[in-house]
Design a protein around this motif. Structure first.
Motif, PDB file in Angstrom:
ATOM      1  N   ASN A 105     -35.516  -4.565 -38.749  1.00 17.26           N
ATOM      2  CA  ASN A 105     -36.531  -3.509 -38.678  1.00 17.26           C
ATOM      3  C   ASN A 105     -37.040  -3.191 -37.275  1.00 17.26           C
ATOM      4  OD1 ASN A 105     -37.188  -3.091 -41.723  1.00 17.26           O
ATOM      5  ND2 ASN A 105     -37.251  -5.312 -41.445  1.00 17.26           N
ATOM      6  N   ALA A 106     -36.399  -3.673 -36.242  1.00 15.22           N
ATOM      7  CA  ALA A 106     -36.883  -3.441 -34.873  1.00 15.22           C
ATOM      8  C   ALA A 106     -37.009  -1.950 -34.590  1.00 15.22           C
ATOM      9  CB  ALA A 106     -35.946  -4.095 -33.869  1.00 15.22           C
ATOM     10  N   ARG A 107     -38.127  -1.562 -33.992  1.00 13.19           N
ATOM     11  CA  ARG A 107     -38.303  -0.167 -33.603  1.00 13.19           C
ATOM     12  C   ARG A 107     -37.379   0.172 -32.432  1.00 13.19           C
ATOM     13  NH1 ARG A 107     -44.555   0.479 -32.359  1.00 13.19           N
ATOM     14  NH2 ARG A 107     -44.218  -1.619 -31.486  1.00 13.19           N
ATOM     15  N   ALA A 108     -36.826   1.367 -32.463  1.00 12.58           N
ATOM     16  CA  ALA A 108     -35.994   1.835 -31.352  1.00 12.58           C
ATOM     17  C   ALA A 108     -36.894   2.468 -30.296  1.00 12.58           C
ATOM     18  CB  ALA A 108     -34.974   2.847 -31.843  1.00 12.58           C
ATOM     19  N   MET A 109     -36.806   1.973 -29.075  1.00 11.91           N
ATOM     20  CA  MET A 109     -37.593   2.499 -27.959  1.00 11.91           C
ATOM     21  C   MET A 109     -36.679   2.638 -26.750  1.00 11.91           C
ATOM     22  SD  MET A 109     -41.033   0.187 -28.335  1.00 11.91           S
ATOM     23  CE  MET A 109     -41.926   0.092 -29.895  1.00 11.91           C
ATOM     24  N   PRO A 110     -36.920   3.635 -25.896  1.00  9.73           N
ATOM     25  CA  PRO A 110     -35.989   3.877 -24.789  1.00  9.73           C
ATOM     26  C   PRO A 110     -35.906   2.748 -23.781  1.00  9.73           C
ATOM     27  CG  PRO A 110     -37.948   5.278 -24.602  1.00  9.73           C
ATOM     28  CD  PRO A 110     -38.003   4.653 -25.956  1.00  9.73           C
ATOM     29  N   TRP A 111     -36.879   1.863 -23.745  1.00  8.96           N
ATOM     30  CA  TRP A 111     -36.850   0.747 -22.795  1.00  8.96           C
ATOM     31  C   TRP A 111     -36.374  -0.547 -23.446  1.00  8.96           C
ATOM     32  CZ3 TRP A 111     -41.232   3.605 -23.985  1.00  8.96           C
ATOM     33  CH2 TRP A 111     -42.074   3.065 -24.972  1.00  8.96           C
ATOM     34  N   ARG A 112     -36.158  -0.516 -24.741  1.00  6.97           N
ATOM     35  CA  ARG A 112     -35.881  -1.745 -25.478  1.00  6.97           C
ATOM     36  C   ARG A 112     -34.380  -1.965 -25.646  1.00  6.97           C
ATOM     37  NH1 ARG A 112     -38.975  -2.988 -31.075  1.00  6.97           N
ATOM     38  NH2 ARG A 112     -40.603  -3.616 -29.606  1.00  6.97           N
ATOM     39  N   THR A 113     -33.957  -3.223 -25.508  1.00  5.04           N
ATOM     40  CA  THR A 113     -32.603  -3.632 -25.869  1.00  5.04           C
ATOM     41  C   THR A 113     -32.667  -4.168 -27.289  1.00  5.04           C
ATOM     42  OG1 THR A 113     -32.088  -4.204 -23.569  1.00  5.04           O
ATOM     43  CG2 THR A 113     -30.674  -5.142 -25.274  1.00  5.04           C
ATOM     44  N   SER A 114     -31.930  -3.572 -28.206  1.00  2.98           N
ATOM     45  CA  SER A 114     -32.025  -3.943 -29.617  1.00  2.98           C
ATOM     46  C   SER A 114     -31.594  -5.390 -29.822  1.00  2.98           C
ATOM     47  CB  SER A 114     -31.149  -3.028 -30.461  1.00  2.98           C
ATOM     48  OG  SER A 114     -29.773  -3.317 -30.253  1.00  2.98           O
ATOM     49  N   PRO A 115     -32.070  -6.030 -30.893  1.00  8.61           N
ATOM     50  CA  PRO A 115     -31.637  -7.417 -31.146  1.00  8.61           C
ATOM     51  C   PRO A 115     -30.129  -7.529 -31.339  1.00  8.61           C
ATOM     52  CG  PRO A 115     -32.909  -6.524 -33.009  1.00  8.61           C
ATOM     53  CD  PRO A 115     -33.060  -5.576 -31.874  1.00  8.61           C
ATOM     54  N   ALA A 116     -29.513  -6.501 -31.922  1.00  9.83           N
ATOM     55  CA  ALA A 116     -28.057  -6.549 -32.096  1.00  9.83           C
ATOM     56  C   ALA A 116     -27.355  -6.525 -30.744  1.00  9.83           C
ATOM     57  CB  ALA A 116     -27.591  -5.369 -32.957  1.00  9.83           C
ATOM     58  N   ASP A 117     -27.831  -5.673 -29.827  1.00 11.90           N
ATOM     59  CA  ASP A 117     -27.216  -5.612 -28.493  1.00 11.90           C
ATOM     60  C   ASP A 117     -27.469  -6.904 -27.721  1.00 11.90           C
ATOM     61  OD1 ASP A 117     -26.182  -3.115 -28.916  1.00 11.90           O
ATOM     62  OD2 ASP A 117     -27.829  -2.044 -27.927  1.00 11.90           O
ATOM     63  N   ALA A 126     -27.768  -9.827 -29.023  1.00 12.48           N
ATOM     64  CA  ALA A 126     -26.879 -10.830 -29.615  1.00 12.48           C
ATOM     65  C   ALA A 126     -25.466 -10.705 -29.070  1.00 12.48           C
ATOM     66  CB  ALA A 126     -26.877 -10.690 -31.133  1.00 12.48           C
ATOM     67  N   ARG A 127     -25.096  -9.471 -28.646  1.00 10.60           N
ATOM     68  CA  ARG A 127     -23.762  -9.257 -28.070  1.00 10.60           C
ATOM     69  C   ARG A 127     -23.735  -9.499 -26.566  1.00 10.60           C
ATOM     70  NH1 ARG A 127     -23.576  -5.078 -32.188  1.00 10.60           N
ATOM     71  NH2 ARG A 127     -24.595  -3.583 -30.789  1.00 10.60           N
ATOM     72  N   GLY A 128     -24.850  -9.952 -26.010  1.00 12.00           N
ATOM     73  CA  GLY A 128     -24.873 -10.314 -24.600  1.00 12.00           C
ATOM     74  C   GLY A 128     -25.558  -9.330 -23.684  1.00 12.00           C
ATOM     75  N   ALA A 129     -26.024  -8.199 -24.200  1.00  9.03           N
ATOM     76  CA  ALA A 129     -26.725  -7.223 -23.358  1.00  9.03           C
ATOM     77  C   ALA A 129     -28.070  -7.795 -22.930  1.00  9.03           C
ATOM     78  CB  ALA A 129     -26.921  -5.914 -24.111  1.00  9.03           C
ATOM     79  N   ARG A 130     -28.481  -7.484 -21.709  1.00  8.76           N
ATOM     80  CA  ARG A 130     -29.745  -7.990 -21.205  1.00  8.76           C
ATOM     81  C   ARG A 130     -30.637  -6.831 -20.774  1.00  8.76           C
ATOM     82  NH1 ARG A 130     -28.836 -11.303 -23.898  1.00  8.76           N
ATOM     83  NH2 ARG A 130     -28.249 -13.473 -23.552  1.00  8.76           N
ATOM     84  N   PRO A 131     -31.913  -6.915 -21.072  1.00  2.80           N
ATOM     85  CA  PRO A 131     -32.824  -5.831 -20.691  1.00  2.80           C
ATOM     86  C   PRO A 131     -32.898  -5.684 -19.175  1.00  2.80           C
ATOM     87  CG  PRO A 131     -33.844  -7.324 -22.286  1.00  2.80           C
ATOM     88  CD  PRO A 131     -32.601  -7.996 -21.810  1.00  2.80           C
ATOM     89  N   ASP A 132     -33.166  -4.467 -18.733  1.00  2.00           N
ATOM     90  CA  ASP A 132     -33.363  -4.181 -17.318  1.00  2.00           C
ATOM     91  C   ASP A 132     -34.825  -4.505 -16.980  1.00  2.00           C
ATOM     92  OD1 ASP A 132     -33.760  -3.128 -14.801  1.00  2.00           O
ATOM     93  OD2 ASP A 132     -32.855  -1.186 -15.244  1.00  2.00           O
ATOM     94  N   PRO A 133     -35.089  -5.490 -16.120  1.00  2.00           N
ATOM     95  CA  PRO A 133     -36.489  -5.841 -15.803  1.00  2.00           C
ATOM     96  C   PRO A 133     -37.295  -4.656 -15.284  1.00  2.00           C
ATOM     97  CG  PRO A 133     -34.998  -7.527 -14.985  1.00  2.00           C
ATOM     98  CD  PRO A 133     -34.137  -6.393 -15.452  1.00  2.00           C
ATOM     99  N   TYR A 134     -36.642  -3.744 -14.550  1.00  2.00           N
ATOM    100  CA  TYR A 134     -37.348  -2.564 -14.037  1.00  2.00           C
ATOM    101  C   TYR A 134     -37.886  -1.722 -15.180  1.00  2.00           C
ATOM    102  CZ  TYR A 134     -37.808   2.232 -12.225  1.00  2.00           C
ATOM    103  OH  TYR A 134     -38.259   3.502 -11.927  1.00  2.00           O
ATOM    104  N   ARG A 135     -37.057  -1.472 -16.194  1.00  2.00           N
ATOM    105  CA  ARG A 135     -37.474  -0.649 -17.321  1.00  2.00           C
ATOM    106  C   ARG A 135     -38.540  -1.354 -18.162  1.00  2.00           C
ATOM    107  NH1 ARG A 135     -33.838   3.636 -18.351  1.00  2.00           N
ATOM    108  NH2 ARG A 135     -34.220   3.594 -20.594  1.00  2.00           N
ATOM    109  N   ILE A 136     -38.414  -2.663 -18.298  1.00  2.00           N
ATOM    110  CA  ILE A 136     -39.431  -3.413 -19.056  1.00  2.00           C
ATOM    111  C   ILE A 136     -40.760  -3.361 -18.318  1.00  2.00           C
ATOM    112  CG2 ILE A 136     -40.082  -5.660 -19.990  1.00  2.00           C
ATOM    113  CD1 ILE A 136     -37.716  -4.269 -21.421  1.00  2.00           C
ATOM    114  N   TRP A 137     -40.743  -3.631 -17.019  1.00  2.00           N
ATOM    115  CA  TRP A 137     -41.977  -3.587 -16.218  1.00  2.00           C
ATOM    116  C   TRP A 137     -42.607  -2.207 -16.263  1.00  2.00           C
ATOM    117  CZ3 TRP A 137     -41.806  -0.615 -11.576  1.00  2.00           C
ATOM    118  CH2 TRP A 137     -43.001  -0.617 -10.836  1.00  2.00           C
ATOM    119  N   LEU A 138     -41.795  -1.160 -16.054  1.00  2.00           N
ATOM    120  CA  LEU A 138     -42.320   0.203 -16.056  1.00  2.00           C
ATOM    121  C   LEU A 138     -42.952   0.542 -17.401  1.00  2.00           C
ATOM    122  CD1 LEU A 138     -42.621   2.974 -14.690  1.00  2.00           C
ATOM    123  CD2 LEU A 138     -40.295   3.519 -15.473  1.00  2.00           C
TER     124      LEU A 138
END
Length: 366
Positions: A27-39, A41-53
């Motif tokens: 049920n995770a909400r889709a947000m433009p700065w968010r890396t989904s749990p599925a992604d 799990a596949r090894g994608a990592r959030p961009d610290p710049y986008r998270i901070w912003l």
């Protein structure tokens, strides 16, 4: 308060965190700065710049209000180096309408420190993040957790509500914050702490909502002590706020016969710091006239009402024609009709412009 520190077995993290993470995976909400749990799990990592912003923008502002600003910022400045190289006026203009303008000034300061002193890399620890300009305990914890998957405790309004209801805590905010944070820390898992932090916030935003919480579909329905006690609707309790005072002021809109506008950049420190707006009086109980030049200033009729964090403001709007060859003073700017963008004004100043544009009075015609 003596019962608040007890952690019954059914509230233990080894039981609650996996249940919440399983719910978040679906049920995770889709947000433009968010890396989904599925992604993730596949090894994608959030961009610290986008998270901070996003976290800076989200302070005291809703997701719905922030989304468009975030997308516009990241299109124009896709990296922290791009933002650091931007002109102050450009960033303040893009921020206009989002409010709490000290955030925009600190945003630039922080971006420039990261770009210049840290080679464009955000620190990957809570303590190091906390040393950045404008980064407080909440933002440091959110970036450390979400961007770097560290088990830091993220405590926003949604998490406070979830913790107060889960443990049926009736002591009021803000005094009870340390207790709520301790409960949140106890439940934060070592595995997937970034997903977990976002899961608790999503739970509060979508199911454990301020009014009419959806108990039937809540993953923490069974252990929720407030549900069992029938007290969820009244939690969290808050210490009553003092009434906000009302201040008065005047805004002076001056436009030339060619359509040029006179504006004034406010001092960096203070309310609306660094923003362009209309020349005006002080804002207090009995403001003095402070027109930018001698003229037959006409009261536009009507008034602008705006609420800041600590007070309500009522602005009288006055208009006149800007004289030809007007000599500006330090802090003033004359913008042509091709350069002037009402959307780049802070909200209270844009309200004054909207009042003018919707009126029958055109100061360019005298």
């Amino acid at each position: 308060m003596r019962d608040l520190d007890r952690s019954p077995d059914h509230l233990a993290p080894e039981h609650l965190a996996p249940e919440l993470l399983a719910w978040y995976d679906r049920n995770a909400r889709a947000m433009p700065w968010r890396t989904s749990p599925a992604d993730r799990a596949r090894g994608a990592r959030p961009d610290p710049y986008r998270i901070w912003l996003s976290e800076v923008m989200l302070q005291q502002t809703t997701v719905a209000a922030v989304t468009e600003y975030f997308q516009r910022f990241t299109r124009r400045w896709p990296s922290v180096q791009d933002l650091a190289a931007a002109e102050d006026a450009q960033v303040m203009g893009e921020w206009a309408g989002l409010g709490y303008y000290a955030r925009a000034r600190n945003l630039l300061k922080c971006a420039r420190v990261v770009a210049t002193d840290l080679d464009g890399q955000f620190p990957d620890s809570y303590d190091a993040l906390l040393k950045l300009p404008g980064v407080g305990p909440y933002t440091a914890a959110a970036v450390a957790s979400i961007a770097f998957d560290l088990p830091e405790t993220v405590l926003d309004g949604n998490v406070e509500r979830v913790m107060a209801r889960l443990h049926n805590i009736h002591a009021p905010l803000p005094g009870v914050k340390p207790v709520l944070k301790q409960h949140a820390a106890t439940l934060t898992p070592v595995a997937r702490p970034g997903d977990y932090a976002q899961a608790v916030m999503d739970l509060g935003a979508t199911i454990c909502s301020p009014k009419n919480p959806a108990f039937g579909i809540c993953p923490w329905r069974a252990p929720c002590q407030a549900r069992l006690a029938g007290t969820a609707a009244e939690l969290p309790k808050k210490t009553p706020k003092q009434p906000k005072p009302t201040r008065l002021g005047a805004a002076y809109l001056a436009r030339s016969s060619e359509g040029c506008w006179l504006l004034e950049r406010r001092p960096d420190k203070g309310l609306l710091g660094g923003m362009l707006g209309w020349p005006g009086s002080d804002w207090n109980e009995a403001p003095e006239e402070r027109a930018p030049f001698e003229a037959d200033w006409q009261d536009l009729g009507g008034e602008v009402r705006h609420t800041f964090t600590h007070f309500h403001l009522i602005l009288q709007v006055k208009v006149a024609q800007l004289p030809e060859g007007f000599n500006i003073t330090p802090g003033q700017e004359v913008l042509s009709r091709h350069v002037f963008q009402p959307s780049e004004l802070p909200t209270v100043m844009r309200k004054a412009f909207d009042l003018w544009s919707g009126s029958d009075f055109n100061p360019a015609q005298g």
